[in-house]
Design a protein around this motif. Structure first.
Motif, short mmCIF file in Angstrom:
data_model
loop_
_atom_site.label_atom_id
_atom_site.label_comp_id
_atom_site.label_asym_id
_atom_site.label_seq_id
_atom_site.Cartn_x
_atom_site.Cartn_y
_atom_site.Cartn_z
N GLY A 24 0.83 -1.20 0.00
CA GLY A 24 0.00 0.00 0.00
C GLY A 24 0.86 1.25 0.00
N LEU A 25 0.23 2.38 0.12
CA LEU A 25 0.98 3.64 0.08
C LEU A 25 1.56 3.95 1.44
CD1 LEU A 25 -0.89 6.12 -2.26
CD2 LEU A 25 1.11 4.74 -2.68
N HIS A 26 2.82 3.61 1.60
CA HIS A 26 3.54 3.93 2.83
C HIS A 26 4.43 5.15 2.56
CE1 HIS A 26 6.97 1.87 0.98
NE2 HIS A 26 6.09 0.94 0.64
N ALA A 27 5.26 5.49 3.50
CA ALA A 27 6.01 6.75 3.45
C ALA A 27 6.84 6.96 2.18
CB ALA A 27 6.92 6.87 4.68
N ARG A 28 7.54 5.95 1.72
CA ARG A 28 8.43 6.14 0.57
C ARG A 28 7.66 6.49 -0.71
NH1 ARG A 28 12.45 1.81 0.80
NH2 ARG A 28 13.24 3.10 2.48
N PRO A 29 6.64 5.71 -1.12
CA PRO A 29 5.92 6.10 -2.34
C PRO A 29 5.15 7.41 -2.19
CG PRO A 29 5.00 4.05 -1.45
CD PRO A 29 6.21 4.39 -0.64
N VAL A 30 4.62 7.67 -1.00
CA VAL A 30 3.91 8.94 -0.79
C VAL A 30 4.88 10.11 -0.95
CG1 VAL A 30 2.72 10.38 0.91
CG2 VAL A 30 2.05 7.99 0.60
N ALA A 31 6.08 9.98 -0.39
CA ALA A 31 7.07 11.05 -0.53
C ALA A 31 7.41 11.29 -2.00
CB ALA A 31 8.33 10.71 0.27
N GLU A 32 7.50 10.22 -2.78
CA GLU A 32 7.80 10.38 -4.22
C GLU A 32 6.64 11.05 -4.94
OE1 GLU A 32 9.93 10.11 -7.84
OE2 GLU A 32 10.49 10.23 -5.74
N LEU A 33 5.41 10.69 -4.62
CA LEU A 33 4.24 11.34 -5.23
C LEU A 33 4.24 12.83 -4.93
CD1 LEU A 33 1.39 8.81 -4.35
CD2 LEU A 33 2.35 9.24 -6.63
N VAL A 34 4.48 13.17 -3.69
CA VAL A 34 4.47 14.58 -3.28
C VAL A 34 5.61 15.34 -3.95
CG1 VAL A 34 4.76 16.13 -1.30
CG2 VAL A 34 3.24 14.14 -1.13
N ARG A 35 6.79 14.72 -4.02
CA ARG A 35 7.93 15.38 -4.68
C ARG A 35 7.61 15.70 -6.14
NH1 ARG A 35 11.71 14.50 -8.11
NH2 ARG A 35 11.20 12.33 -8.48
N LEU A 36 7.03 14.74 -6.85
CA LEU A 36 6.66 14.95 -8.25
C LEU A 36 5.59 16.04 -8.38
CD1 LEU A 36 6.52 11.23 -9.41
CD2 LEU A 36 8.16 12.96 -10.19
N ALA A 37 4.58 15.99 -7.52
CA ALA A 37 3.50 16.98 -7.57
C ALA A 37 4.02 18.38 -7.28
CB ALA A 37 2.40 16.60 -6.59
N GLN A 38 4.87 18.52 -6.31
CA GLN A 38 5.40 19.84 -5.96
C GLN A 38 6.30 20.39 -7.05
OE1 GLN A 38 7.04 19.22 -2.05
NE2 GLN A 38 5.11 19.71 -1.07
N ALA A 39 7.02 19.54 -7.74
CA ALA A 39 7.90 19.98 -8.83
C ALA A 39 7.08 20.47 -10.03
CB ALA A 39 8.83 18.85 -9.25
N HIS A 40 5.84 20.00 -10.15
CA HIS A 40 4.97 20.36 -11.28
C HIS A 40 4.51 21.82 -11.19
CE1 HIS A 40 2.21 19.78 -14.55
NE2 HIS A 40 1.14 19.95 -13.79
N ARG A 41 4.36 22.35 -10.01
CA ARG A 41 3.99 23.74 -9.75
C ARG A 41 2.54 24.08 -10.05
NH1 ARG A 41 9.06 27.07 -9.15
NH2 ARG A 41 10.68 25.55 -9.49
N LEU A 42 1.77 23.14 -10.55
CA LEU A 42 0.33 23.32 -10.71
C LEU A 42 -0.35 22.33 -9.76
CD1 LEU A 42 -0.04 23.62 -14.58
CD2 LEU A 42 -0.27 25.44 -12.90
#
Length: 86
Positions: free
Chosen positions: A13-31
């Protein structure tokens, strides 16, 4: 608005490592990028705590949404790959 339906296939399931990667990608998108569960809960993908609070497990279905932009489809591809690494 581009969107993508994805079945979570991360074995534990979505534990800390994949969640951190999702957030990193989303924040880099700027939208804004949102994740919506089948139950209708919608969170901003820029928030680790909001995503972790969903308690998503392998087999859960989600929808990713972001405003149209030249990078939107590539971002959705990358986010989908984190949720379904197969």
């Amino acid at each position: 608005m581009p969107s993508r339906h994805v079945v979570v296939r991360v074995p534990d399931g979505l534990h800390a490592r994949p969640v951190a990667e999702l957030v990193r990608l989303a924040q880099a998108h700027r939208l804004p990028v949102t994740l919506t569960t089948d139950a209708g809960a919608t969170v901003d993908l820029g928030s680790v705590l909001a995503v972790m609070d969903l308690g998503l497990a392998s087999g859960d279905e989600v929808r990713l949404d972001t405003p149209a932009s030249p990078a939107a489809e590539r971002l959705l591809d990358r986010l989908s790959a984190v949720l379904d690494p197969a």
